[in-house]
Every structure is written in structure tokens, then in C-alpha cells.
Scaffold this active site. Structure first.
Site, short mmCIF file in Angstrom:
data_model
loop_
_atom_site.label_atom_id
_atom_site.label_comp_id
_atom_site.label_asym_id
_atom_site.label_seq_id
_atom_site.Cartn_x
_atom_site.Cartn_y
_atom_site.Cartn_z
CG HIS A 310 23.87 -20.49 49.87
ND1 HIS A 310 23.17 -19.99 50.94
CD2 HIS A 310 23.38 -19.86 48.77
CE1 HIS A 310 22.29 -19.10 50.51
NE2 HIS A 310 22.39 -19.00 49.20
CG ASP A 367 24.70 -18.35 41.81
OD1 ASP A 367 23.68 -17.84 41.36
OD2 ASP A 367 25.10 -18.17 42.98
C1 MLT Z 1 20.11 -15.83 46.53
O1 MLT Z 1 19.32 -16.57 45.92
O2 MLT Z 1 19.83 -14.65 46.78
C2 MLT Z 1 21.46 -16.36 46.85
O3 MLT Z 1 21.46 -17.74 47.02
C3 MLT Z 1 22.16 -15.62 47.95
C4 MLT Z 1 21.58 -15.69 49.33
O4 MLT Z 1 20.53 -16.23 49.60
O5 MLT Z 1 22.26 -15.16 50.23
#
Ligand code: MLT
Length: 432
Positions: A310, A367
Site C-alpha cells: 500500500h 483488497d
Molecule cells: C483506499 O482505501 O482508497 C485504498 O487503500 C487506496 C489508498 O488509500 O490510496
């Protein structure tokens, strides 16, 4: 050279000092305010992917990537996932405080009062080709909704904004289920206002007009928790899109539709579907996880592991930690025996123990697990990103509202470092 002092940062370049004010957030983050850099010094910053750029001050969601913490309006995600409902969290994000019992009842009643779509919208769903991707339908229908509510377009009118947020929140599950029913050629199911938010969505998704549909409370609660976990994540790609579109004072429906299109991509909300596609590919190829781990490590191999790592979290994603235990519990309670789960568990083991993954901080993210649970709840893969969008909606709306109300907001208009031709002479077409 950088030098910080209280409330200021000085950078020295070519023997000249540039001093900027700093802004410290409530959790100690320090932002360097470079808004006068171009005006005063004719220089700009270059930051691909905005990895080091704060575009706003926000009081909605706090993410600490180092410690793996996530809080909505100060409340820990672990507590909200365990104790709250999705409409309660939506209220919290949009209004800033948890609702009292009466406020929550009133909010839920308001949502129930607006679940129906205008009948004329049905013709729009019919116009899409059979098998159209539900994300395309979702964003188109959300943008189309703006045409039914032109009276609520003024972003500066508090009452209009409130009416738009309620309508969007109430109608999105109906839009999403119509998109799904269209894609499989089944009749659209009208909402049932005696059901709670998640149960009603399940009914519209999986019910049929010819027979009763029984709601499984385990599935309904699991869906509610998943929606809570997706409800906001500070300035991610789709939220930044919503803010950017909204900064032109485009209406809320148009801004949210923009965010949905950003969410669709496999590097963002589309990742949950991509994870299942990846697990299916490994399964169909004999289930040899080691082979795919080797492919992932080979920089000349185009294979990419989906659902790992992430941009912000450097140790673990707290949503994934919650979902890991939750997935095991839900799958057991539903009696689901999914061959993809074994592959997912083996991949997870690699990620947590293999130096290659540990060094690169490639741990499973939200995810990775959400796809497995959505699948066990009976959702088709093409609906996964739609589910993410329903969950993220309150976050998008809260961020849009905060942006509109912030007196510092200006239309989003990044600069560039021009890297093209210098001026040159035009040559006529037959002389080229
Ligand atoms: C999100 O929940 O939007 C994703 O983990 C992506 C992010 O935070 O960049």
C-alpha cells in the site's frame, strides 16, 4: 539544504534562502506551505503521484502508515467495525459526530424515504448493452441523477447539499442492484423500506419478484462491516478526484461520478476483482503458489501480485487485519469451502515470512481479503468494485463537503514542468 525551525522551513538553493511557513496537524504531521513559492520565487514543486503533497487540511480521517492506524473523526476503525452500523458511520463522516439514537433513527428514516429511483431512469439502464460492466453503469447513472436534481446543484446552499447527500446515499444501492440485474437480464427489484440498509441491498441484488427472499443476518452484518471498512481513506485517488472535480463547483452527483471512474481502475478499487482474477488464474494453472511467487519476484515477468502492499501503510493495513479474522469467521459460519481460499492463505504465508515480501513491505492489503469475503457472500466479481463504491460514498461526500466549506479552497489547478519542444516554425503539410 533543508533547515526547520518552529513554524518555518528554510531551503537554501544557489546561495539563496527560501523560507516557508509550516503547518502542524493534530497528530503531529508537518506540512510545508509552499503556496507562495511560485509567486515569490518563480519556482514550482514536482511530485509525481502527489506522494509528498498535501492538497488540503482535513479533519475527517486519520491514517498512520507507520503504526497501521485508521480513525474516522477520531474513532478507531476497529471499534467502528465491531460496534457501529454503516448508516451510523456515514452520519459520523458527513456530520462530524456520532448520531444520538434519535438522530440515527431520523437519518435512517430519511434514507428509507429516498430509496426509489425516478421511473424515467429505468429507460437509461435498459439502454446499456447486456453484460455492460456495472461500474460503467454506476458512474453513468450517478452522473445522470444530477439531471433529476438540478434544484440541488448549488454547492454553497447547505440545504441543497444535505438533500443531495441523503439522496445519493439512499439511492446508490438501488442503482447498483439495477446495474447488476441489467447485466444478468433479471427484473429490477424495487427497494423494501422495512429493511435496514445492507439487508435491503441484498434483497435488491439477489431477490426475485416471483419468490420470497430470506435475508441471512450473517451476510447482512458482514456486508455492513465491509462497507464500514471502505467508508473513507483520506486523500486516496478517487477521493482526490471527487475534491478536484468539486473544486470547480461542479455539483455533488457529478463530482461523485468522477470519483467512481477513478475507483474503477485496477490500481485502486478495481484491485479487489483483480485479486480474484489472479487467484483463479493460479487455481486454473494447477494451484502452484510457489511458481507464481517466483514469477512475481522475476522483474522480467509481467505477472503482478494483486492485493499486496500500500502507498501509505508501511507495516500492515488495519482494515486487512480486521478482515483476515473476519473472513475466516464468515466463511466458517456460512459453511463456504472455496478452493481460492487455500491459494490465498498460501500467498499470505509467503507475504508474511518471505524476505522478498517483508523487505518490500508487500503484506496483504484490504483488497486481498475483501474480494474473498464478497465472493463468499455470493457477489459476482464484477460487482466487487461497485461494493467498494457504495462503501466509499459517505467518505467522498464528507470530503467534498469539507472542501466546499473550507475558505482556503481554490479550484484545483496543478502546474507542470514543460519538457517539450521550444518554439519552432510551422511547415505547410506538403512540405513535411
Ligand atoms: C483506499 O482505501 O482508497 C485504498 O487503500 C487506496 C489508498 O488509500 O490510496
Amino acid at each position: 539544504m533543508f533547515k526547520t525551525s518552529d513554524g518555518e522551513l528554510t531551503v537554501t538553493h544557489d546561495d539563496q534562502d527560501y523560507t516557508f511557513p509550516t503547518v502542524t496537524g493534530t497528530e503531529g504531521d508537518v506540512g510545508v506551505d509552499i503556496s507562495r513559492l511560485r509567486g515569490d520565487h518563480k519556482k514550482i514543486t514536482l511530485d509525481y503521484g502527489f506522494a509528498n503533497t498535501a492538497a488540503c487540511r482535513s479533519s475527517i480521517t486519520y491514517v498512520n502508515g507507520e503504526t497501521g492506524e485508521l480513525r474516522y473523526r477520531g474513532y478507531r476503525i476497529e471499534d467502528l467495525a465491531a460496534k457501529a452500523t454503516f448508516p451510523e458511520v456515514a452520519y459520523l463522516l458527513i456530520n462530524g459526530e456520532l448520531p444520538t439514537k434519535v438522530e440515527l433513527e431520523e437519518y435512517e428514516a430519511e434514507l428509507r424515504g429516498h430509496t426509489l429511483l425516478n421511473e424515467e431512469m429505468k429507460a437509461m439502464f435498459d439502454a446499456f448493452p447486456r453484460g455492460a460492466h456495472p461500474m460503467g453503469i454506476l458512474s453513468a447513472a450517478t452522473a445522470a441523477m444530477s439531471t433529476f436534481y438540478e434544484r440541488y446543484h448549488d454547492p454553497r446552499d447547505e440545504e441543497s447539499v444535505k438533500e443531495s447527500t441523503v439522496r445519493l446515499m439512499a439511492k446508490l444501492p438501488t442503482v447498483a442492484s439495477f446495474a447488476y440485474k441489467k447485466s444478468i437480464g433479471q427484473p429490477y427489484m424495487y427497494p423494501r423500506n422495512d429493511l435496514d440498509y445492507s439487508s435491503n441491498f441484498l434483497y435488491m441484488m439477489f431477490g426475485l419478484p416471483v419468490e420470497p427472499y430470506e435475508i441471512d443476518p450473517v451476510v447482512a452484518r458482514a456486508l455492513d462491516v465491509l462497507l464500514i471498512l471502505h467508508a473513507d481513506h483520506e486523500q486516496n485517488c478517487s477521493t482526490s478526484t471527487v475534491r478536484l472535480v468539486g473544486s470547480s463547483e461542479a455539483n455533488l452527483f457529478a463530482s461523485v461520478a468522477g470519483g467512481m471512474n477513478a475507483l474503477w481502475g485496477p490500481l485502486h478499487g478495481g484491485a479487489n476483482s483483480a485479486v480474484i482474477a489472479m487467484l483463479t488464474q493460479i487455481d486454473q494453472d494447477g494451484g502452484d503458489v510457489d511458481k507464481y511467487v517466483a514469477k512475481a519476484k522475476d522483474k522480467d515477468d509481467p505477472f503482478r501480485l494483486m492485493g499486496f502492499g500500500h502507498r501509505v501503510y508501511k507495516n500492515f493495513d488495519p482494515r486487512a487485519t480486521i478482515l483476515k479474522d473476519f473472513a475466516a469467521d464468515v466463511l466458517e459460519r456460512l459453511g463456504v469451502n472455496d478452493p481460492l481460499l487455500n491459494i490465498a492463505l498460501k500467498l499470505e504465508e509467503h507475504a508474511l515470512t518471505d524476505d522478498y515480501f517483508v523487505e518490500r513491505k508487500l503484506y496483504p492489503n484490504v483488497d486481498f481479503y475483501s474480494g474473498m469475503i464478497f465472493r463468499s457472500l455470493g457477489f459476482p466479481v464484477r460487482m466487487f468494485t461497485v461494493l467498494f463504491a457504495i462503501g466509499r460514498l459517505p467518505g467522498w461526500m464528507a470530503q467534498w463537503k469539507e472542501m466546499i466549506e473550507d475558505p482556503n479552497t481554490r479550484i484545483g489547478r496543478p502546474r507542470q514542468v514543460y519538457a517539450g519542444y521550444q518554439e519552432r516554425e510551422y511547415t505547410a503539410v506538403d512540405e513535411r
